[in-house]
Scaffold this motif. Structure first.
Motif, PDB file in Angstrom:
ATOM      1  N   LEU A   6      33.913  42.775  30.145  1.00  0.00           N
ATOM      2  CA  LEU A   6      34.736  41.955  30.267  1.00  0.00           C
ATOM      3  C   LEU A   6      34.944  40.954  31.493  1.00  0.00           C
ATOM      4  CD1 LEU A   6      37.923  42.572  28.200  1.00  0.00           C
ATOM      5  CD2 LEU A   6      36.570  41.179  27.287  1.00  0.00           C
ATOM      6  N   THR A   7      34.873  41.328  32.868  1.00  0.00           N
ATOM      7  CA  THR A   7      34.432  40.676  33.990  1.00  0.00           C
ATOM      8  C   THR A   7      33.171  39.683  33.752  1.00  0.00           C
ATOM      9  OG1 THR A   7      32.783  42.499  35.236  1.00  0.00           O
ATOM     10  CG2 THR A   7      35.162  43.089  35.292  1.00  0.00           C
ATOM     11  N   ASN A  11      36.022  34.645  38.476  1.00  0.00           N
ATOM     12  CA  ASN A  11      36.713  35.087  40.011  1.00  0.00           C
ATOM     13  C   ASN A  11      37.607  36.676  39.907  1.00  0.00           C
ATOM     14  OD1 ASN A  11      38.632  36.167  42.093  1.00  0.00           O
ATOM     15  ND2 ASN A  11      39.434  33.873  42.629  1.00  0.00           N
ATOM     16  N   LEU A  12      36.633  37.533  40.433  1.00  0.00           N
ATOM     17  CA  LEU A  12      36.817  39.108  39.546  1.00  0.00           C
ATOM     18  C   LEU A  12      38.700  38.916  40.330  1.00  0.00           C
ATOM     19  CD1 LEU A  12      34.232  41.268  40.061  1.00  0.00           C
ATOM     20  CD2 LEU A  12      35.005  39.892  38.316  1.00  0.00           C
ATOM     21  N   SER A  13      39.262  38.674  41.775  1.00  0.00           N
ATOM     22  CA  SER A  13      40.075  38.725  41.698  1.00  0.00           C
ATOM     23  C   SER A  13      41.535  38.711  41.096  1.00  0.00           C
ATOM     24  CB  SER A  13      40.710  38.226  43.657  1.00  0.00           C
ATOM     25  OG  SER A  13      40.632  36.790  43.869  1.00  0.00           O
ATOM     26  N   THR A  14      41.690  37.898  40.258  1.00  0.00           N
ATOM     27  CA  THR A  14      42.357  37.330  39.132  1.00  0.00           C
ATOM     28  C   THR A  14      42.478  38.282  37.852  1.00  0.00           C
ATOM     29  OG1 THR A  14      40.670  36.678  37.394  1.00  0.00           O
ATOM     30  CG2 THR A  14      41.689  34.506  39.538  1.00  0.00           C
ATOM     31  N   ILE A  15      41.853  40.022  38.275  1.00  0.00           N
ATOM     32  CA  ILE A  15      41.864  41.209  37.696  1.00  0.00           C
ATOM     33  C   ILE A  15      42.680  41.669  38.406  1.00  0.00           C
ATOM     34  CG2 ILE A  15      40.471  42.606  36.070  1.00  0.00           C
ATOM     35  CD1 ILE A  15      38.897  40.726  36.589  1.00  0.00           C
ATOM     36  N   TYR A  16      43.873  42.568  38.154  1.00  0.00           N
ATOM     37  CA  TYR A  16      44.394  43.509  39.179  1.00  0.00           C
ATOM     38  C   TYR A  16      45.234  44.261  37.726  1.00  0.00           C
ATOM     39  CZ  TYR A  16      48.367  39.481  37.360  1.00  0.00           C
ATOM     40  OH  TYR A  16      49.073  38.622  37.525  1.00  0.00           O
ATOM     41  N   GLU A  17      45.491  45.229  38.488  1.00  0.00           N
ATOM     42  CA  GLU A  17      46.817  46.018  37.860  1.00  0.00           C
ATOM     43  C   GLU A  17      48.000  45.770  38.043  1.00  0.00           C
ATOM     44  OE1 GLU A  17      48.800  49.471  36.203  1.00  0.00           O
ATOM     45  OE2 GLU A  17      48.559  48.888  38.767  1.00  0.00           O
ATOM     46  N   GLN A  32      44.247  37.437  35.099  1.00  0.00           N
ATOM     47  CA  GLN A  32      45.244  36.061  34.889  1.00  0.00           C
ATOM     48  C   GLN A  32      45.426  34.369  33.808  1.00  0.00           C
ATOM     49  OE1 GLN A  32      46.245  36.147  39.392  1.00  0.00           O
ATOM     50  NE2 GLN A  32      47.164  33.481  38.675  1.00  0.00           N
ATOM     51  N   GLU A  33      43.904  34.371  33.488  1.00  0.00           N
ATOM     52  CA  GLU A  33      43.770  33.407  33.522  1.00  0.00           C
ATOM     53  C   GLU A  33      43.956  33.429  32.174  1.00  0.00           C
ATOM     54  OE1 GLU A  33      38.986  30.843  33.184  1.00  0.00           O
ATOM     55  OE2 GLU A  33      39.610  32.595  34.421  1.00  0.00           O
TER      56      GLU A  33
END
Length: 273
Positions: free
Chosen positions: A121-122, A127-133, A151-152
């Motif tokens: 999915l990445t 912007n990978l910083s919008t994916i977080y635990e 997040q997006e």
């Protein structure tokens, strides 16, 4: 009722039905049982869904970095008997999963699938910083659960570590000294409260249901307040699946959620044979 009975589980997409064109027609009109098929050689593969530098991939699951030399397995793709699977499209899946939840629950097979889907999915996120635990936990092997938010798209991809799916805890006070822990065949893990309402649920269990992971470690099977030290592990697994199936029928709505179950697969660690 036998929990392995194909017809008794027909309300759910366990085996499973898939409509390739995602049309608005009845889901049964062009449904295809994608579980029936075979692995075929495809020279267009490997299709680069992601590489082993994906930040959400555990070091232990990085096959080539850990010494795997053969590459042939990367040219295999699954071909159902009665339909064609469309090529994976990360952006499309993210958009269709907007405001939703995808849940994996089980042992390390489910963990492996969870990490793989995250990395796939990445490719649809700039912007990978919008994916977080969501709880700030690191992506590493541990007990408990991890919830990754995209997040997006306001969607989560979640993993719950429950190798038996059942509750494992202290045995009743009147148990034999040989009993260190009990696996409660008639009680699903308390994480199950968190699974209700998810849009897609992928369950797996099977690899831990063997003597090495149960009786040889002092873990025996419990129903009600009684521990049974002579029950065969396969019978225990069958009863636990009956409990899981009853929970699923009571708590999950197949008109709103896709539910899958995966049992045994090939071993995935060194010197397994």
């Amino acid at each position: 009722m036998n929990p392995f009975n194909r017809h008794s589980l027909s309300r759910f997409d366990f085996l499973s039905h898939f409509t390739p064109n995602n049309s608005q027609k009845s889901p049964h009109a062009e449904a295809c049982d994608y579980s029936r098929g075979q692995w075929v050689w495809d020279e267009t593969y490997p299709y680069q869904f992601y590489d082993e530098n994906c930040p959400f991939l555990d070091p232990g699951f990085r096959c080539r970095q850990n010494g795997r030399k053969d590459e042939g397995y990367r040219k295999r793709r699954w071909q159902p008997e009665a339909c064609d699977l469309p090529r994976f499209n990360a952006s499309d899946l993210l958009e269709k999963s907007r405001n939703g939840r995808i849940v994996f629950a089980g042992d390390s097979v489910g963990r492996n699938q969870w990490e793989s889907l995250l990395c796939m999915l990445t490719k649809g996120v700039s912007n990978l910083s919008t994916i977080y635990e969501v709880n700030g936990n690191p992506i590493s092997k541990h007990k408990g659960y991890l919830i990754m938010r995209f997040q997006e798209y306001n969607m989560t991809v979640e993993y719950y570590r429950v190798p038996f799916l059942s509750i494992i805890g202290r045995p009743p006070l009147n148990s034999s000294n040989q009993v260190k822990m009990s696996i409660r065949l008639d009680e699903l893990h308390w994480y199950s409260n968190k699974w209700v309402g998810a849009d897609v649920l992928i369950f797996n269990s099977g690899h831990w249901w063997n003597p090495d992971k149960t009786s040889k470690t002092g873990s025996y099977f419990q129903e009600g307040g009684e521990v049974n030290m002579t029950m065969d592990v396969r019978e225990a697994f069958r009863r636990s699946l009956q409990t899981w199936k009853s929970w699923a029928l009571r708590n999950l709505d197949p008109s709103k959620s896709f539910i899958f179950f995966r049992s045994y697969s090939s071993v995935h660690y060194r010197q397994a044979f």
